[in-house]
Design a protein around this motif. Structure first.
Motif, PDB file in Angstrom:
ATOM      1  N   SER A 131       0.584   3.974  -3.016  1.00 49.13           N
ATOM      2  CA  SER A 131       0.406   5.019  -3.162  1.00 49.13           C
ATOM      3  C   SER A 131       1.557   6.523  -4.122  1.00 49.13           C
ATOM      4  O   SER A 131       0.256   7.551  -4.084  1.00 49.13           O
ATOM      5  CB  SER A 131      -0.271   5.828  -1.830  1.00 49.13           C
ATOM      6  OG  SER A 131       1.426   5.225  -1.204  1.00 49.13           O
ATOM      7  N   GLN A 156       0.647  -1.618   0.072  1.00 50.73           N
ATOM      8  CA  GLN A 156      -0.241  -0.292  -0.036  1.00 50.73           C
ATOM      9  C   GLN A 156       1.177   1.885  -0.143  1.00 50.73           C
ATOM     10  O   GLN A 156      -0.025   2.162  -0.604  1.00 50.73           O
ATOM     11  CB  GLN A 156      -0.930  -0.087   2.089  1.00 50.73           C
ATOM     12  CG  GLN A 156      -2.022  -1.471   1.550  1.00 50.73           C
ATOM     13  CD  GLN A 156      -2.556  -1.444   2.625  1.00 50.73           C
ATOM     14  OE1 GLN A 156      -3.326  -0.163   2.875  1.00 50.73           O
ATOM     15  NE2 GLN A 156      -2.498  -1.756   3.261  1.00 50.73           N
ATOM     16  N   SER A 178      -2.128   1.698   8.840  1.00 53.90           N
ATOM     17  CA  SER A 178      -3.081   1.444   7.867  1.00 53.90           C
ATOM     18  C   SER A 178      -4.251   2.417   7.945  1.00 53.90           C
ATOM     19  O   SER A 178      -5.036   2.600   6.672  1.00 53.90           O
ATOM     20  CB  SER A 178      -4.006  -0.041   7.886  1.00 53.90           C
ATOM     21  OG  SER A 178      -4.471  -0.403   6.824  1.00 53.90           O
ATOM     22  N   LEU A 227      -5.092   5.075   5.045  1.00 54.53           N
ATOM     23  CA  LEU A 227      -6.102   5.284   3.919  1.00 54.53           C
ATOM     24  C   LEU A 227      -6.855   6.872   3.988  1.00 54.53           C
ATOM     25  O   LEU A 227      -7.013   7.249   3.102  1.00 54.53           O
ATOM     26  CB  LEU A 227      -6.654   4.253   4.529  1.00 54.53           C
ATOM     27  CG  LEU A 227      -5.898   3.296   3.682  1.00 54.53           C
ATOM     28  CD1 LEU A 227      -7.314   1.951   4.802  1.00 54.53           C
ATOM     29  CD2 LEU A 227      -6.674   2.436   2.623  1.00 54.53           C
TER      30      LEU A 227
END
Length: 484
Positions: A299, A295, A420, A424
């Motif tokens: 990004s 992730q 996390s 996000l």
């Protein structure tokens, strides 16, 4: 004539003493008494190799799914948070089962730990063979839970394995080689899943790729299970060091009471507690960073799934060299606190550099900085374990490592879930910045840990005893008194 008789008498004395010494040596070799027999068996390297092999397969499965999060989300129709739990599972199980497993390892020994860890890894891998259809994500989680349970019998073994089988000047190096299996497994976990499981438009093709991955793991663990069954004893016939010889002279039946007393002594050791918190922060960041790497990279570089896997590989490959080098340096210098402090500070500074390279989207520089970051971050694992063994000697190594890892995994879960969420809802910049702050805080904690090297003092005492027990004058070569 008198001189001849003196010489004959001396020769007979020498012959009798030689025969006596030979008899005593034979008794020692048979374990029948006399002086301690100190011996390091060559087979210790086979035992270490088997351990490294099956710990590699176990740790491979930590990031098996999270490194291809976007593909797993599509195939099983689940959220990214659900996929995160395939890695978080390893951190959840450890704090729950670490103390029962540490008690069992202390009581039943290395063979029990090796058999349990290896076979649970195989059972977990085989369970996931039944997860290859789109409604079976719960089977994935079950398999991951079983493999994560195997690790409570695997990850705490390197220091115990090292002191039980290896010479004192090999202990730190062997501990780093033992940790090497964990790092190699993580490296392969970053590398192979993105190469095997492709982001096909047809979900049936994705399922076929997952089947290859699961069957490969199930087959790979079989030689390890055979190796452990055939030869992985509780301990060697003779101790490899004077410190281990002394431990064998005072065997103690491990009961729940003695185990709890040992645990209580650890919790009273302030230096160890400070070090444990610092170790937990570093290892927690290692766990969270590895779980969320896909992730973080996507990004900044959308669609770069394979790059994320390769970056994880680079990080852990350089980390393996860092861990091995740390072990060698510690065996040569015994500068445990100094090495821990330098490695911790290096981790913090390298993560600063990595964040900067991500911000400017310089992919080549990201590869370079993540390699150096991995070098320091992974080097701290064996260095931290060895420093803890020094601070807590003569406490059982598996209990010490188990307690440290329980704290580490608890922080790993906490960091992963929080980071996390931040990643996000805020941005990757803030998620990485928080990790940088935590690493600098851990550096400060390491600075105030007392430099109390208890195990080295015990080794040195053993050497001093061995030296002082040598005769100051060899009676075989004492000249007879001269006659007037």
């Amino acid at each position: 004539m008198a001189n001849l008789l003196v010489k004959l008498s001396l020769a007979l004395k020498i012959l009798r003493m030689t025969e006596h010494n030979k008899s005593m040596l034979e008794k020692d070799q048979e374990g029948g008494g006399g002086a301690d027999v100190i011996k390091a068996f060559k087979r210790r390297w086979y035992i270490l190799a088997v351990y490294v092999y099956y710990s590699t397969i176990s740790c491979f499965q930590w990031v098996e799914y999270s490194i291809v999060t976007n593909i797993v989300m599509r195939y099983y129709n689940v959220s990214s948070s659900a996929v995160d739990w395939t890695g978080v599972m390893f951190m959840i199980v450890w704090p729950i089962f670490v103390f029962p497993s540490s008690f069992l390892i202390d009581k039943l020994g290395l063979r029990f730990a090796a058999l349990t860890g290896c076979f649970l890894t195989g059972i977990g891998a085989a369970t996931k063979l039944f997860s290859i259809h789109q409604g079976a994500f719960h089977v994935v989680l079950l398999g991951q839970a079983i493999v994560s349970l195997s690790q409570v019998f695997i990850l705490s073994l390197p220091p115990k394995l090292a002191v039980t089988w290896f010479k004192p000047n090999e202990v730190s190096t062997v501990c780093s080689i033992g940790v090497f299996g964990m790092q190699l497994g993580s490296a392969l976990g970053f590398l192979l899943p993105p190469m095997i499981v492709k982001d096909h438009l047809n979900l049936n093709d994705v399922g076929s790729n997952l089947k290859v991955l699961c069957w490969g793991l199930s087959i790979a663990i079989i030689p390890a299970c055979i190796g452990v069954v055939l030869y992985f004893p509780r301990m060697p016939k003779y101790p490899p060091s004077s410190a281990q010889a002394e431990e064998r002279k005072k065997p103690q039946d491990v009961t729940m009471g003695t185990f709890l007393n040992s645990l209580r002594d650890l919790l009273k050791n302030k230096g160890f507690l400070i070090h444990t918190l610092g170790y937990g922060i570093s290892f927690g960041i290692f766990s969270a960073f590895g779980t969320l790497l896909n992730q973080f990279v996507l990004s900044y570089f959308p669609g770069a799934t394979e790059d994320a896997g390769r970056m994880g590989l680079v990080m852990t490959t350089f980390g393996m060299s860092g861990g091995f080098l740390a072990g060698v340096i510690l065996d040569k210098t015994h500068k445990y606190k100094e090495c821990n402090l330098l490695i911790y500070l290096g981790s913090a500074l390298c993560l600063c550099a990595l964040l900067f390279c991500l911000q400017i989207k310089a992919k080549i520089m990201v590869y370079l900085t993540i390699a150096i970051f991995g070098f320091f971050l992974n080097a701290y694992i064996p260095a931290g374990i060895e420093f803890a063994s020094e601070l807590t000697y003569p406490a059982n190594e598996s209990t010490t490592t188990g307690l440290m890892t329980a704290v580490s995994q608890t922080l790993g879960v906490t960091f992963t879930l929080i980071l996390s969420h931040i990643n996000l809802n805020w941005s990757t910049f803030w998620a990485l910045s928080i990790q940088i702050g935590l690493l600098f805080f851990g550096t400060g904690l390491t600075l105030i840990v007392p430099n109390d090297l208890r195990r080295q003092e015990a080794f040195n005492r053993g050497k001093a005893i061995e030296f002082t027990e040598l005769p100051q004058e060899d009676p075989l070569f004492t000249k007879p008194p001269t006659r007037n």
